[in-house]
Design an enzyme around this catalytic site. Sequence first.
Site, PDB file in Angstrom:
ATOM      1  N   SER A 284       0.868  -1.182   0.000  1.00 20.70           N
ATOM      2  CA  SER A 284       0.000   0.000   0.000  1.00 20.70           C
ATOM      3  C   SER A 284       0.900   1.226   0.000  1.00 20.70           C
ATOM      4  O   SER A 284       2.080   1.140   0.374  1.00 20.70           O
ATOM      5  CB  SER A 284      -0.840   0.001   1.289  1.00 20.70           C
TER       6      SER A 284
ATOM      7  N   TYR B  39      -2.414  -1.121  10.464  1.00 19.22           N
ATOM      8  CA  TYR B  39      -2.392  -1.339   9.007  1.00 19.22           C
ATOM      9  C   TYR B  39      -1.090  -0.812   8.403  1.00 19.22           C
ATOM     10  O   TYR B  39      -0.417  -1.508   7.628  1.00 19.22           O
ATOM     11  CB  TYR B  39      -3.605  -0.648   8.378  1.00 19.22           C
TER      12      TYR B  39
HETATM   13  P1  NAD Z   1     -11.193  -6.262  -0.267  1.00 21.12           P
HETATM   14  O1  NAD Z   1     -11.731  -6.167   1.103  1.00 21.12           O
HETATM   15  O2  NAD Z   1     -12.157  -6.245  -1.405  1.00 21.12           O
HETATM   16  O3  NAD Z   1     -10.268  -7.543  -0.447  1.00 21.12           O
HETATM   17  C1  NAD Z   1      -9.542  -8.126   0.588  1.00 21.12           C
HETATM   18  C2  NAD Z   1      -9.713  -9.616   0.460  1.00 21.12           C
HETATM   19  O4  NAD Z   1      -8.902 -10.295   1.434  1.00 21.12           O
HETATM   20  C3  NAD Z   1     -11.163 -10.046   0.714  1.00 21.12           C
HETATM   21  O5  NAD Z   1     -11.560 -10.910  -0.329  1.00 21.12           O
HETATM   22  C4  NAD Z   1     -11.084 -10.777   2.045  1.00 21.12           C
HETATM   23  O6  NAD Z   1     -12.049 -11.809   2.174  1.00 21.12           O
HETATM   24  C5  NAD Z   1      -9.675 -11.345   1.970  1.00 21.12           C
HETATM   25  N1  NAD Z   1      -9.190 -11.752   3.285  1.00 21.12           N
HETATM   26  C6  NAD Z   1      -9.223 -11.049   4.447  1.00 21.12           C
HETATM   27  N2  NAD Z   1      -8.709 -11.781   5.437  1.00 21.12           N
HETATM   28  C7  NAD Z   1      -8.330 -12.971   4.901  1.00 21.12           C
HETATM   29  C8  NAD Z   1      -7.739 -14.139   5.410  1.00 21.12           C
HETATM   30  N3  NAD Z   1      -7.435 -14.249   6.706  1.00 21.12           N
HETATM   31  N4  NAD Z   1      -7.480 -15.169   4.566  1.00 21.12           N
HETATM   32  C9  NAD Z   1      -7.793 -15.080   3.250  1.00 21.12           C
HETATM   33  N5  NAD Z   1      -8.369 -13.995   2.708  1.00 21.12           N
HETATM   34  C10 NAD Z   1      -8.643 -12.962   3.525  1.00 21.12           C
HETATM   35  O7  NAD Z   1     -10.176  -5.052  -0.407  1.00 21.12           O
HETATM   36  P2  NAD Z   1      -9.076  -4.739  -1.526  1.00 21.12           P
HETATM   37  O8  NAD Z   1      -8.997  -3.276  -1.592  1.00 21.12           O
HETATM   38  O9  NAD Z   1      -9.323  -5.501  -2.767  1.00 21.12           O
HETATM   39  O10 NAD Z   1      -7.750  -5.251  -0.802  1.00 21.12           O
HETATM   40  C11 NAD Z   1      -6.822  -6.131  -1.401  1.00 21.12           C
HETATM   41  C12 NAD Z   1      -5.417  -5.784  -0.931  1.00 21.12           C
HETATM   42  O11 NAD Z   1      -5.069  -4.497  -1.441  1.00 21.12           O
HETATM   43  C13 NAD Z   1      -5.248  -5.697   0.590  1.00 21.12           C
HETATM   44  O12 NAD Z   1      -4.008  -6.266   0.960  1.00 21.12           O
HETATM   45  C14 NAD Z   1      -5.252  -4.208   0.851  1.00 21.12           C
HETATM   46  O13 NAD Z   1      -4.532  -3.871   2.028  1.00 21.12           O
HETATM   47  C15 NAD Z   1      -4.548  -3.712  -0.397  1.00 21.12           C
HETATM   48  N6  NAD Z   1      -4.756  -2.291  -0.688  1.00 21.12           N
HETATM   49  C16 NAD Z   1      -5.984  -1.812  -1.044  1.00 21.12           C
HETATM   50  C17 NAD Z   1      -6.125  -0.460  -1.327  1.00 21.12           C
HETATM   51  C18 NAD Z   1      -7.430   0.145  -1.755  1.00 21.12           C
HETATM   52  O14 NAD Z   1      -7.505   1.362  -1.879  1.00 21.12           O
HETATM   53  N7  NAD Z   1      -8.481  -0.635  -2.007  1.00 21.12           N
HETATM   54  C19 NAD Z   1      -5.029   0.387  -1.227  1.00 21.12           C
HETATM   55  C20 NAD Z   1      -3.799  -0.125  -0.845  1.00 21.12           C
HETATM   56  C21 NAD Z   1      -3.675  -1.480  -0.583  1.00 21.12           C
END
Ligand code: NAD
Length: 265
Positions: free
Chosen positions: A150, A163
């Site tokens: 991130s 986080y």
């Molecule tokens: P999201 O909530 O749609 O996806 C996260 C996924 O991780 C979900 O499908 C959830 O079920 C899964 N998950 C959570 N705990 C878990 C576990 N213990 N075992 C297996 N799966 C698990 O959100 P997203 O935005 O798609 O996030 C994906 C990644 O991107 C994350 O690592 C998040 O930190 C990172 N990220 C997202 C953003 C953003 O703006 N959306 C920005 C920076 C980083």
Amino acid sequence: MLLKGQTALVTGGSSGIGSAIAQAMAAAGATVAVNHRAGAERAAKLADDILKTGGSAFAIEADVSDEGAVERMFEEVINRCGRLDILVANAGLQKDASFQDMSLADWRKVIDVNLTGQFLCARAAVRQFLSQEELPHLSRARGKIICMSSVHEVIPWAGHVNYAASKGGVMMMMKSLAQEVARQRIRVNGIAPGAIRTPINKEAWESPEALEKLLKLIPYGRIGEPENVAKAAVWLASDESDYITGTSLFIDGGMTLYPGFADNG
Ligand code: NAD
């Protein structure tokens, strides 16, 4: 097709960024294992949608913070596909609180899933890459790992200390691992997204007021879409990026350019 014949495992693949990456990697010719923890139906539907469009995918359940569950997931992927070429360690979550109110449980949960979960999956992937036959016609590298980080691997984030600490940890784990396995031609890179429109940060883009506030942080003037990350992930997993390892690729519309300084001259 950049990933033709390769096998990819995408953790947290049933929603948001993971789902877009699973679709893009399947469209690029990979067989994709779509990991989910709770979203069995969504993962099954995604795999089904990929099959309907001529791709290859299946859903696979595991909590990435559970060592036994991760080992069983890798076993199942290898049983089904025979090998693994790409790991996208994407699963992650937030449990936000002001620092003085943050419980140890919420601290641990975020570190366990976001950091330890990536450690467990990356370790299993490295073991698999080293034990399987190399297929240079599929990929120049012996294996590829993409760690989902991130912008908060470098931007401090008040109210989200657990986080930000997890993502700073992901960045140094990624770089140290890349250094350790480069000689074995395993490439390890990170993707550091800014604000991407997914369920994890809904409250930051759902209302016009929240979106207006968010856009002040994004010089490029729009929120990112999961597909913006997915396209880069395909490239980072392919031979097109063969000389790249140990790098964080920021996909953030300029968020890490610290736009607050733009009018401060
Ligand atoms: P999201 O909530 O749609 O996806 C996260 C996924 O991780 C979900 O499908 C959830 O079920 C899964 N998950 C959570 N705990 C878990 C576990 N213990 N075992 C297996 N799966 C698990 O959100 P997203 O935005 O798609 O996030 C994906 C990644 O991107 C994350 O690592 C998040 O930190 C990172 N990220 C997202 C953003 C953003 O703006 N959306 C920005 C920076 C980083």
